[in-house]
Write an enzyme that holds these catalytic residues in place. Structure first.
Site, PDB file in Angstrom:
ATOM      1  CG  ASP A 210      -1.878   1.648   0.733  1.00  0.00           C
ATOM      2  OD1 ASP A 210      -2.986   1.243   0.677  1.00  0.00           O
ATOM      3  OD2 ASP A 210      -1.836   2.180   2.409  1.00  0.00           O
ATOM      4  CD  GLU A 261      -2.437   2.117  -3.714  1.00  0.00           C
ATOM      5  OE1 GLU A 261      -3.526   2.692  -3.377  1.00  0.00           O
ATOM      6  OE2 GLU A 261      -1.258   1.948  -2.227  1.00  0.00           O
TER       7      GLU A 261
HETATM    8  C1  NOJ Z   1      -4.402   3.178  -0.653  1.00  0.00           C
HETATM    9  C2  NOJ Z   1      -5.804   2.223  -0.293  1.00  0.00           C
HETATM   10  O1  NOJ Z   1      -5.847   1.283  -1.556  1.00  0.00           O
HETATM   11  C3  NOJ Z   1      -6.339   3.118   0.322  1.00  0.00           C
HETATM   12  O2  NOJ Z   1      -7.983   2.359   0.537  1.00  0.00           O
HETATM   13  C4  NOJ Z   1      -6.263   3.803   1.739  1.00  0.00           C
HETATM   14  O3  NOJ Z   1      -7.124   4.546   2.013  1.00  0.00           O
HETATM   15  C5  NOJ Z   1      -5.406   4.385   1.929  1.00  0.00           C
HETATM   16  N1  NOJ Z   1      -4.436   3.192   0.565  1.00  0.00           N
HETATM   17  C6  NOJ Z   1      -4.470   4.722   2.609  1.00  0.00           C
HETATM   18  O4  NOJ Z   1      -4.029   3.430   3.240  1.00  0.00           O
END
Ligand code: NOJ
Length: 530
Positions: A210, A261
């Protein structure tokens, strides 16, 4: 260019992955929130039975113990399961059930921040001399009392929160309930590697990491420039160094994979994605490519970007195209139901490892959630996206049973109005449904060598609204034509078309013609004559 490497596991070269948002997939215990036992109960939908979608793997969004301020992206313990979702034993059962079916399991790893209720943060904030003080990012106010710098939270407002106990500010790139861990501290990084090993030892096949852009920040914490490039708060000088430490952990477990991500600030170009291949190990890691979510639904825009991406990536690089997830408005709402069929064909005929967001295979749409039922309260979620993400997170629609068969309780978010028509049971019985199109496309991807490991080559379709490309392997040449618009389109071909393998509109056609007439929004896959 993408060349299949026979020595690497196929699932992360050309496999189809399916994102499960666990709160909304299937509720096995009737509390209105999906859970791990619910995923286990629905594994046959995904793989292993005659009517399965037949995806190759799943990625499950966080199920760790969490106060749920950000629905699990605020982790209070990296090595356990929140009681809302079940237990570690439930996870083991899910993993075993998936593996029995040949389904790989990826989990979400959230290294940039923990929950403000994580014991590490509670210790860190207790006093300035606590041994864990430096595990998070604490700063004094500037002389004159203003905030330590101008960094903004991605969810709205300043990224600094004053802690009364010690009179210092802590940094939170997301919610105030999600303090950023201090990745500059080697002890933090070593501990996070241990958390990762916990799950790899348990047998997970991969991780989705993430919010990677924020792992490294400007070491001097200088202000961001006011041009919306965020060059100091994110993408710092140590980013790839830190990520490589995680890659090294994954590499020690053969056959495992890591997806990162990170939404680039610069849009519509492969440029920001390339370092995630070049500076990391592309054998076992690749970045999500989010451009297909942001591009305008125009054939020229998609053709241009995808041509560029395919040309810029190398033989070993694994493209990971994405059309939707739990953070972005639903695909069918963004581009409309007819185009969602064309988009499905695009996603599942491109090289690499496509990800499908649960419910997109049914054509689920964004739900307008009334204020009294609102759950996600972020003011924005990104540099330019406003408001709550509830609309794209509503429960999976399984059948015509109460609550679409999702729960016997009160669903945590309301259902789409027309769930009685749009659900798995109805669509599975309709050969013309979007679900059946997804199933056919995935089947074709598994059966046709060129779709699995063929080269990508653009074709000039001769029509501005039609994107076209070839997938070519040593013994097979497939041509894909996609009409993006609600008007018919004619394409002149230099060679007669070959055998039609699939049309998104089910339109039959002769095989030896040189003029290809596409229906509105039609996508087709043709096996070219050798
Ligand atoms: C990306 C995640 O997909 C999202 O849902 C989240 O709020 C943020 N990162 C923070 O972790």
């Amino acid at each position: 260019m993408f060349i299949m490497d026979k020595h690497k596991p196929a699932w992360f070269q050309n496999g189809v992955l399916y994102q499960i948002y666990p709160r909304s997939f299937y509720d096995a215990n009737g509390d209105g929130v999906g859970d791990l036992a619910g995923i286990t109960a629905k594994l046959d939908y995904l793989r292993g039975s005659q009517h399965s979608l037949c995806v190759d793997g799943i990625w499950i969004s966080p199920f760790y113990p969490s106060p749920m301020a950000d629905f699990g992206y605020d982790v209070a313990n990296y090595c356990d399961v929140d009681p809302l979702f079940g237990t570690l034993a439930d996870f083991d059962e899910l993993l075993a059930g998936a593996h029995k079916r040949g389904l790989k399991v990826m989990i979400d790893f959230v290294p940039n921040h923990s929950s403000s209720q994580h014991p590490w943060f509670l210790e860190s904030k207790a006093d300035k001399t606590n041994p864990r003080r430096d595990w998070y990012i604490w700063k004094d106010a500037k002389d004159g009392g203003s905030l330590p710098n101008n960094w903004q939270s991605w969810f709205g407002g300043p990224a600094w929160r004053l802690d009364e106990t010690t009179g210092q500010y802590y940094l939170h790139t997301f919610l105030a309930e999600q303090p950023d861990l201090n990745w500059a501290n080697p002890e933090v990084r070593a501990t996070m590697r241990e958390q990762l090993r916990f799950w790899l030892d348990r047998g997970v096949d991969g991780v989705r990491v993430d919010a990677v852009w924020w792992l490294s920040k400007d070491p001097d914490f200088r202000d961001d420039p006011d041009d919306n490039t965020f060059t100091n708060s994110r993408g710092g000088p140590k980013l790839y160094h830190y990520l490589n430490e995680l890659v090294a952990v994954v590499k020690a477990y053969p056959g495992r994979f890591m997806v990162t991500e990170g939404y680039p600030i610069e849009r519509g170009t492969p440029r920001p994605y390339l370092p995630f291949y070049r500076r990391l190990n592309p054998e076992i890691t690749a970045p999500f490519n989010f451009e297909a979510i942001h591009l305008p639904w125009k054939a020229r825009a998609y053709q241009k970007f995808i041509n560029q991406y395919q040309a810029a990536t190398r033989a070993n690089d694994i493209p990971i195209y994405v059309l939707g997830n739990h953070d972005k408005p639903r695909l069918a709402s963004r581009i409309g139901q007819p185009a969602a069929r064309t988009a499905a064909m695009l996603l599942l005929t491109l090289p690499g490892m496509p990800f499908i967001y649960n419910g997109d295979e049914l054509g689920m749409e964004n739900v307008v959630v009334p204020p009294e039922r609102q759950q996600d309260t972020v003011e924005r979620h990104g540099a330019d996206a406003p408001g709550s993400r509830d609309g794209e997170r509503t429960p999976m629609q399984w059948s015509g049973a109460p609550n679409a068969g999702f729960t016997t309780g009160q669903p945590w978010l309301p259902l789409e109005d027309n769930w009685k028509e749009r659900n798995v049971a109805v669509e599975a019985n309709d050969p013309a449904s979007l679900l059946e199109l997804y199933r056919s496309l995935i089947k074709l991807r598994h059966e046709q060598p060129a779709l699995r490991d063929g080269d990508y080559r653009p074709i000039a379709s001769g029509h501005p609204d039609v994107m076209a490309f070839e997938r070519r392997s040593s013994h097979q040449r497939l041509m894909i034509f996609l009409n993006f618009e609600p008007e018919p389109a004619e394409c002149k071909l230099s060679t007669p078309i070959g055998q039609l393998l699939l049309s998104t509109t089910g339109t039959e056609r002769q095989t030896d013609i040189k003029m290809l007439a596409l229906q509105p929004h039609e996508g087709i896959i043709i096996e070219a004559q050798a």
